[in-house]
Write a protein that holds these residues in place. Sequence first.
Motif, short mmCIF file in Angstrom:
data_model
loop_
_atom_site.label_atom_id
_atom_site.label_comp_id
_atom_site.label_asym_id
_atom_site.label_seq_id
_atom_site.Cartn_x
_atom_site.Cartn_y
_atom_site.Cartn_z
N LYS A 224 0.83 -1.21 0.00
CA LYS A 224 0.00 0.00 0.00
C LYS A 224 0.86 1.26 0.00
N ALA A 225 2.00 1.19 0.69
CA ALA A 225 2.88 2.36 0.73
C ALA A 225 3.45 2.69 -0.64
N LYS A 226 3.53 1.67 -1.51
CA LYS A 226 4.07 1.89 -2.85
C LYS A 226 3.07 2.55 -3.79
N LYS A 227 1.81 2.54 -3.40
CA LYS A 227 0.80 3.12 -4.28
C LYS A 227 0.92 4.64 -4.29
N VAL A 228 0.71 5.22 -5.45
CA VAL A 228 0.71 6.68 -5.54
C VAL A 228 -0.70 7.21 -5.74
N THR A 229 -1.63 6.32 -6.10
CA THR A 229 -3.04 6.71 -6.21
C THR A 229 -3.69 6.51 -4.86
N ARG A 230 -4.38 7.51 -4.36
CA ARG A 230 -5.00 7.43 -3.05
C ARG A 230 -6.50 7.65 -3.14
N ARG A 231 -7.22 6.90 -2.31
CA ARG A 231 -8.66 7.14 -2.19
C ARG A 231 -8.86 8.47 -1.45
N PRO A 232 -10.03 9.08 -1.58
CA PRO A 232 -10.29 10.32 -0.84
C PRO A 232 -10.14 10.13 0.67
N GLY A 233 -10.39 8.89 1.13
CA GLY A 233 -10.23 8.62 2.56
C GLY A 233 -11.45 8.94 3.39
N ASN A 234 -12.57 9.22 2.76
CA ASN A 234 -13.80 9.51 3.50
C ASN A 234 -14.36 8.23 4.11
N ALA A 235 -15.06 8.38 5.23
CA ALA A 235 -15.68 7.22 5.87
C ALA A 235 -16.87 6.76 5.04
N LYS A 236 -17.12 5.45 5.09
CA LYS A 236 -18.30 4.92 4.42
C LYS A 236 -19.55 5.48 5.11
N PRO A 237 -20.66 5.54 4.37
CA PRO A 237 -21.86 6.20 4.93
C PRO A 237 -22.27 5.68 6.30
N GLN A 238 -22.17 4.35 6.51
CA GLN A 238 -22.63 3.82 7.79
C GLN A 238 -21.74 4.20 8.96
#
Length: 848
Positions: free
Chosen positions: A369-383
């Motif tokens: 995961k540390a090697k990835k350069v693409t990141r998710r927004p990191g927002n929590a799932k709705p629930q």
Amino acid sequence: MLPLLDNTDDGLLIVLARIAPILVPALHLPSLSLPPHSSYYVLADDASADHHQPHLEQVTSWLDSGAEKVVVPLSWATELVGSLQANRLLLLIDVENVSAVTDKLRGAVSGVLLKTPSVDPDLVSSISRFFSGSDVYVLSTSSSPPSPSTIRDGRVKHVFPTAQLTVSDSSETQINVADAFLATLKSDRPDGLFPTVVSSWPHQGKSLGLVYSSTESIRESILTGKGVYQSRKHGLWRKGETSGATQDVVRITLDCDADSLEFSVVQHGAGFCHLERMSCFGHLTGLSALEATLKSRLESAPEGSYTRRLFNDGDLLRSKIMEEAEELCNAQNKDDVAFEAADLLYFVLTRCVAAGVSLSDIEQSLDRKAKKVTRRPGNAKPQWSVPPQKPGSTQNPPVQPAEISVNALIRMRTADLALILSSDRAELLKRPVLKSDVMISKVKPIVDAVRKGGDTALLELTAKFDKVKLSSLVLRPPYSEESMAIDGEVSKAIDIAYANIRKFHEAQAERTTLVVETMPGVQCSRFARPIARVGLYVPGGTAILPSTALMLGIPAQVAGCKEIVLATPPRADGTVSPEVMYVAKLVGASAILMAGGGQAIAALAYGTETVPKVDKIFGPGNQWVTAAKMLVQNDTDALVSIDMPAGPSEVLVIADHTANPAFVAADLLSQAEHGVDSQVVLVTVSLNDEQISKIEDEVDKQARELSRVDIVRESIKKSLIVKTATVEEAVAFSNDYAPEHLILHLDKAPKVVSAIDNAGSVFVGAYTPESCGDYASGTNHTLPTNGYARQFSGVNTQSFQKFITSQEITPEGLQKLGPVVATLADCEGLQAHANAVRIRLRKRSSIE
């Protein structure tokens, strides 16, 4: 060395993966299967480009898939400048076009791969200076590999096409992999050996031992993948050859000076050390030790044990993980965060071990995961998301959605005294509250505001914290009948409780003067006087507590206090609960302050335009109230004392095989419902997991039937079950804990009372619920918490009295006592003290 993959010899790939990253042409990636734990770079060129996809997207996809770095040609580099981290890019250039590299481009990469027909170390050194601080790799287009002497030069980082590498003997067209690796090593030891640190691959950072390697042992380790070292006494040492404790070599790395090595290995058998333990430097600790213990328990945990239960009951384990995650999110200070994180890691690792996932697997996932350069927004799932808080809000938002919290089992934490360290035992004695100095610093601005601003500040703080806007703060008698209108059954119950409590507290009052003749003619006395002005804090907030008004007001009334000021938070409509008003009239309260928290304590301590100043403050409360009481009692401007540092409610229950699970659970819950910061402790005596589970099930069942279940859910999860083997061990733990309430669900419980040294109040036997002491048996329920039962008594009639001593000495008495006093005064150098005696003795002598 950096091997360039230009063939797919699987055996060679496995060997290479132990000693270096592998440079993989992008065209080979789709069909490539790299060995486990291998590290690789991607070599991109125009031939590998997907012309329907931007270069940035292609490079990003390779990095996201696990590549350490990507080597890109000049034609791609200008597009990537500033879009990717420099440490993830290398620049592919020919020796002829070095001058085409701009300063901007040079700063956007971490190094270069230089293609050249022949290797010129001086030229490479010059280029290295141009790319100062960057790696410069050299790929010779010659058909022959560099010689060991060229490799040994050290100024060049060579890239070897795998066609030029072999696991067989070196030749003109190929060099043995081990020979190429060994050529980079240098030893400054007379025996030519290399110090070698052996570390455990599943337990990253754990050193197994320090050994030595020779060129021969390194060569064999590289080619066989087994741990082979050089014994300075016995020669070549193939680890585990006789003991069976063999090693699989995952990676061999050089240190920065190329004169020592680290072998990362998977250790088999009893361990690395000859003492049959994992490491020569001691046993595993922390997560590594926990993983080893859980793996052992997975294989051999007895049926009925808690760990076996976790392995077998996926729903329970899931609930515990969610429960501990919420506790970690709600933890406030450093110690609590560490404590809750440890709990969470225990259950998480249990889940992993049950699924066959090791710490090594987790670390590899983190590395990927540390090697990835693409990141998710990191927002929590709705629930899991929560609405934003208003500015200034002090409430903690819920960590879990309501439907998850409702379904989760209501469970306490469990510890076994026989299985924990003494330091961990000390942790069990701590209450789930903030440190007093932290709370005092938080409440001080509130106290200072009231001290300086009086009624104005008090009204503002009441509006802020109690959410009520009042025009006046103090009620005085006569209190209106409407304000005391309560149900007839409630008034009857209050009247009975009042009678019982008054009867017990009247018996405590000091009515007579103590007179003692210490020697002929010397009479000493002690007599009681009521404290003139007292402040009684009656908590409100989440519960109406007329019982506290009774417990504080009756002994004040019995003692004869002239002014009784009762403070309690107002309700949402700006009034005081009629039950508290009813009690206020019964106990003769001279004023009622409609305020709560630290601001009410400050008003009682310093007084305001309308709030009378008092001499002593009584009553329980939350952390803010407790901190404010401790603060004002140490302020000489306030000249006020307090009953005790009474904080959030707590109970400790000791239960053996005779205990009724439903009774025990009910007693635990009767304290847990006070507030989210309450704590309950169950100390079991020789109960097995099944017996404890019956109590836990009752806690869960009864809690769900309570209207205050949400409060219980929060307080219970901070609470403890402590396993002990004997009554003596249980009582010893209780005495160390010093609980506010102690309940004995024991066989022959009355006989155990004599062993109790520290407790606010003791409830003896199965039919003595703590609730009776809280309301109407006669004893007082304002008791020391947070372990202060070691030093403080609960509130009683004498708490509202002060004791004055007097002495009367006849001339004959002074004749005998005076010389003693004068001698002691002379000894202390206090001449006037001695003279006060001698002048009287001289007078008496002159008369005689």
